[in-house]
Design an enzyme around this catalytic site. Structure first.
Site: not given
Length: 292
Positions: A18, A147, A198
């Site tokens: 991430e 997100n 996301d």
């Protein structure tokens, strides 16, 4: 598995890859394996370095040539680039063992929007905060998975999502402060589509590029929320994009194997790797964050 225009940037497997962020000054991409407390560093034409942070961390921003700001499970920490030493600058939910940091991004004015979430995705446990020059404000609470925090180039629009809702939100923003300045509205309703919203970035044309967790895709939306294109990814759980390269004209995309059992991982062998997408993007570099 390979796809046209997509190559493996790093074959290092992250459980939860991430928070990619590219530093043009060093031609280097930084990203995280959140749950394992790792910071990964790789020049576009160089070797990978893996730094053990000893704390869950999820996002990074450049302060100056010597320092970076990292969003961690106890708050915003300053990282010395040469030594790797972390110093707590601004605690965020440091006394809450349930939550950790998640998606974050720097507004063009130098403010940081940074999100938290429950380590077990506990419902409504997270929030999204605004930080600038040492000041911290909570913007949105009751967030399950923060997100898709990103901004238009002129700083007048902010985007974010609670991934659990399936709705990507848009709000007018004060370009001078990075604070919300209008009513929050739905930008994209993803509830009937495969996967989950996301991480995202916005290019110079106002196109929002979103990694679709569970959807094996990156989607691009025009400034009015229309789906412009969809790029198939060689992994199920793409997690976050970042513009990379001397002209910011390519996309790097992180991924994850988190939540998969052995059989599912065998069917998704590149899950957790980081990819380069050689598709035409009119990207831009991340602003530096102002901490004082």
């Amino acid at each position: 598995m390979t796809m046209d225009g997509i190559s493996v940037f790093s074959d290092h497997i992250c459980e939860l890859g991430e928070g990619p962020s590219y530093d043009p000054a060093t031609d280097t991409l930084f990203w995280f394996d959140i749950v394992n407390g790792k910071l990964l560093e790789k020049p576009l034409a160089g070797a990978l370095k893996v730094h053990d942070l000893g704390v869950m961390a999820s996002a990074i921003a450049v302060i100056d040539a010597d320092r970076q700001l990292i969003a961690t499970e106890i708050g915003l920490q300053v990282r010395d680039v040469k030594t790797g030493r972390l110093t707590l600058h601004t605690p965020i939910e440091a006394d809450n063992s349930v939550t950790r940091s998640n998606d974050s991004r720097v507004h063009p004015c130098g403010a940081l929007w940074t999100g938290t979430m429950g380590k077990g995705e506990e419902k409504g446990a997270g929030s999204i905060y605004w930080f600038l020059k040492g000041e911290l404000r909570r913007l949105f609470s009751g967030i399950t998975v923060s997100n898709s925090i990103c901004f238009s180039q002129d700083g007048t629009i902010a985007y974010y999502t609670d991934t659990a809702t399936g709705l990507l939100m848009r709000v007018a923003c004060d370009p001078a402060t990075g604070l919300p300045a209008g009513e929050v509205k739905v930008f994209v309703d993803h509830r009937s589509s495969k996967g989950y919203i996301d991480g995202s970035v916005v290019d110079r044309d106002g196109v929002l590029w979103n990694a679709v967790w569970g959807g094996s895709a990156v989607k691009a939306y025009t400034p009015d929320g229309t789906l412009l294109r969809e790029i198939a990814m060689p992994v199920t759980q793409a997690s976050c994009p970042a513009f990379v390269g001397a002209k910011a004209d390519r996309l790097a995309v992180t991924s994850a194997w988190s939540g998969k059992d052995e059989k599912q991982r065998a069917l998704d062998p590149q899950a957790g790797m980081t990819f380069l997408l050689d598709i035409p993007v009119n990207g831009r570099f991340e602003p530096r964050v102002l901490i004082a």
